[in-house]
Write a protein that holds these residues in place. Structure first.
Motif, PDB file in Angstrom:
ATOM      1  N   GLN A  26      -7.058  -7.060   6.175  1.00 31.05           N
ATOM      2  CA  GLN A  26      -5.722  -6.662   5.746  1.00 31.05           C
ATOM      3  C   GLN A  26      -5.785  -6.160   4.302  1.00 31.05           C
ATOM      4  O   GLN A  26      -5.166  -5.146   3.959  1.00 31.05           O
ATOM      5  N   GLU A  27      -6.565  -6.813   3.478  1.00 29.90           N
ATOM      6  CA  GLU A  27      -6.717  -6.396   2.085  1.00 29.90           C
ATOM      7  C   GLU A  27      -7.568  -5.129   1.968  1.00 29.90           C
ATOM      8  O   GLU A  27      -7.153  -4.139   1.353  1.00 29.90           O
ATOM      9  N   ILE A  28      -8.754  -5.136   2.580  1.00 29.94           N
ATOM     10  CA  ILE A  28      -9.698  -4.026   2.405  1.00 29.94           C
ATOM     11  C   ILE A  28      -9.226  -2.763   3.112  1.00 29.94           C
ATOM     12  O   ILE A  28      -9.185  -1.681   2.515  1.00 29.94           O
ATOM     13  N   TYR A  29      -8.860  -2.879   4.389  1.00 30.43           N
ATOM     14  CA  TYR A  29      -8.481  -1.698   5.157  1.00 30.43           C
ATOM     15  C   TYR A  29      -7.183  -1.089   4.621  1.00 30.43           C
ATOM     16  O   TYR A  29      -7.069   0.126   4.461  1.00 30.43           O
ATOM     17  N   THR A  30      -6.220  -1.947   4.333  1.00 24.00           N
ATOM     18  CA  THR A  30      -4.927  -1.446   3.869  1.00 24.00           C
ATOM     19  C   THR A  30      -5.069  -0.654   2.572  1.00 24.00           C
ATOM     20  O   THR A  30      -4.479   0.426   2.433  1.00 24.00           O
ATOM     21  N   SER A  31      -5.862  -1.148   1.636  1.00 23.48           N
ATOM     22  CA  SER A  31      -5.993  -0.417   0.371  1.00 23.48           C
ATOM     23  C   SER A  31      -6.681   0.933   0.569  1.00 23.48           C
ATOM     24  O   SER A  31      -6.404   1.878  -0.168  1.00 23.48           O
ATOM     25  N   ALA A  32      -7.552   1.030   1.560  1.00 25.06           N
ATOM     26  CA  ALA A  32      -8.302   2.274   1.767  1.00 25.06           C
ATOM     27  C   ALA A  32      -7.603   3.271   2.695  1.00 25.06           C
ATOM     28  O   ALA A  32      -7.800   4.483   2.549  1.00 25.06           O
ATOM     29  N   TYR A  33      -6.798   2.778   3.646  1.00 22.94           N
ATOM     30  CA  TYR A  33      -6.297   3.669   4.699  1.00 22.94           C
ATOM     31  C   TYR A  33      -4.782   3.655   4.896  1.00 22.94           C
ATOM     32  O   TYR A  33      -4.289   4.318   5.802  1.00 22.94           O
ATOM     33  N   GLN A  34      -4.048   2.943   4.107  1.00 22.13           N
ATOM     34  CA  GLN A  34      -2.599   2.840   4.297  1.00 22.13           C
ATOM     35  C   GLN A  34      -1.935   4.202   4.424  1.00 22.13           C
ATOM     36  O   GLN A  34      -1.053   4.397   5.248  1.00 22.13           O
ATOM     37  N   ASP A  35      -2.368   5.173   3.626  1.00 20.17           N
ATOM     38  CA  ASP A  35      -1.733   6.496   3.625  1.00 20.17           C
ATOM     39  C   ASP A  35      -2.009   7.308   4.881  1.00 20.17           C
ATOM     40  O   ASP A  35      -1.377   8.332   5.096  1.00 20.17           O
ATOM     41  N   PHE A  36      -2.930   6.875   5.709  1.00 20.89           N
ATOM     42  CA  PHE A  36      -3.276   7.600   6.930  1.00 20.89           C
ATOM     43  C   PHE A  36      -2.257   7.366   8.053  1.00 20.89           C
ATOM     44  O   PHE A  36      -2.214   8.118   9.015  1.00 20.89           O
ATOM     45  N   TRP A  37      -1.463   6.307   7.924  1.00 20.85           N
ATOM     46  CA  TRP A  37      -0.599   5.852   9.017  1.00 20.85           C
ATOM     47  C   TRP A  37       0.856   6.219   8.764  1.00 20.85           C
ATOM     48  O   TRP A  37       1.309   6.238   7.622  1.00 20.85           O
ATOM     49  N   LYS A  38       1.594   6.487   9.836  1.00 20.27           N
ATOM     50  CA  LYS A  38       3.006   6.885   9.727  1.00 20.27           C
ATOM     51  C   LYS A  38       3.856   5.770   9.128  1.00 20.27           C
ATOM     52  O   LYS A  38       4.698   6.028   8.281  1.00 20.27           O
ATOM     53  N   ASN A  39       3.689   4.559   9.563  1.00 19.95           N
ATOM     54  CA  ASN A  39       4.458   3.439   9.011  1.00 19.95           C
ATOM     55  C   ASN A  39       3.552   2.621   8.097  1.00 19.95           C
ATOM     56  O   ASN A  39       3.531   2.789   6.908  1.00 19.95           O
ATOM     57  N   ASP A  40       2.795   1.752   8.668  1.00 19.94           N
ATOM     58  CA  ASP A  40       1.757   1.053   7.933  1.00 19.94           C
ATOM     59  C   ASP A  40       0.591   0.888   8.908  1.00 19.94           C
ATOM     60  O   ASP A  40       0.661   1.341  10.043  1.00 19.94           O
ATOM     61  N   CYS A  41      -0.466   0.287   8.481  1.00 20.55           N
ATOM     62  CA  CYS A  41      -1.651   0.203   9.342  1.00 20.55           C
ATOM     63  C   CYS A  41      -1.727  -1.106  10.127  1.00 20.55           C
ATOM     64  O   CYS A  41      -2.776  -1.435  10.666  1.00 20.55           O
ATOM     65  N   SER A  42      -0.622  -1.834  10.223  1.00 18.86           N
ATOM     66  CA  SER A  42      -0.645  -3.127  10.927  1.00 18.86           C
ATOM     67  C   SER A  42      -1.007  -2.964  12.403  1.00 18.86           C
ATOM     68  O   SER A  42      -1.677  -3.821  12.970  1.00 18.86           O
ATOM     69  N   TRP A  43      -0.605  -1.842  13.025  1.00 19.64           N
ATOM     70  CA  TRP A  43      -0.956  -1.621  14.435  1.00 19.64           C
ATOM     71  C   TRP A  43      -2.475  -1.598  14.600  1.00 19.64           C
ATOM     72  O   TRP A  43      -3.027  -2.227  15.490  1.00 19.64           O
ATOM     73  N   TYR A  44      -3.166  -0.877  13.721  1.00 23.28           N
ATOM     74  CA  TYR A  44      -4.616  -0.766  13.804  1.00 23.28           C
ATOM     75  C   TYR A  44      -5.291  -2.100  13.490  1.00 23.28           C
ATOM     76  O   TYR A  44      -6.255  -2.493  14.152  1.00 23.28           O
TER      77      TYR A  44
END
Length: 180
Positions: A26-44
């Motif tokens: 949640q910490e590592i992926y979110t900081s690197a890829y949050q902008d790739f997702w329409k809402n947030d990256c919680s689905w992934y």
């Protein structure tokens, strides 16, 4: 525990580690890829790091899944599978580097290179012909790193995840032939 060097080691992930894995990613992926997702990256995150998916991945005898520990602190994950070939193109007798995520504080420190060198050694020991991986087209620093490590672009395609912004769906498959 597998020691890569005096500061870097791999600790096998077990089913009961799922809450730790999820929080770390949640910490590592979110900081690197949050902008790739329409809402947030919680689905992934839920798709990849849920208890159900972790158990499925750990039950595959081809799968090898680790926490990356640097100076005794969990700082990322490494997952590889062999033998494993992509769906889109045939790469026989190969290893897939499935996941390599490092905390941003470790970027540029040589940790990723040490892990890649170790993976290549494993691939040679088990007599594989190549290692392959997939990298997001919109992550040029990752692609540059893999190219520097000797990987060559062999295929591109688009992910069909509706939650991804359309401009971020490009995936590139890279391969490195193993010699030795």
């Amino acid at each position: 525990m597998i020691a890569i060097n005096s500061k870097l080691s791999l600790c096998p992930i077990k089913p009961e580690d799922q809450p730790i894995l999820f929080a770390l990613m949640q910490e590592i992926y979110t900081s690197a890829y949050q902008d790739f997702w329409k809402n947030d990256c919680s689905w992934y995150l839920d798709l990849c790091f849920s208890t159900k998916n972790l158990n499925k991945e750990l039950n595959r005898n081809t799968s090898h899944y680790f926490f990356i520990e640097y100076n005794g602190i969990k700082a990322g994950i490494l997952k590889y599978d062999f033998p494993f070939s992509p769906k889109q193109i045939e790469i026989p007798n190969s290893m897939k580097l499935h996941r390599l995520y490092l905390h941003e504080d470790l970027h540029g420190t040589g940790v990723a290179k040490a892990l890649m060198d170790w993976l290549e050694k494993i691939a040679m020991e088990v007599k594989l012909d190549s290692i392959w991986l997939e990298a997001m087209e919109q992550k040029p620093q990752a692609r540059r790193f893999y190219e520097k490590m000797g990987f060559e672009l062999i295929h591109s395609y688009q992910l069909d995840f509706e939650q991804l912004k359309p401009d971020y769906r490009g995936i590139q498959t890279y391969q490195k032939k193993i010699t030795g």
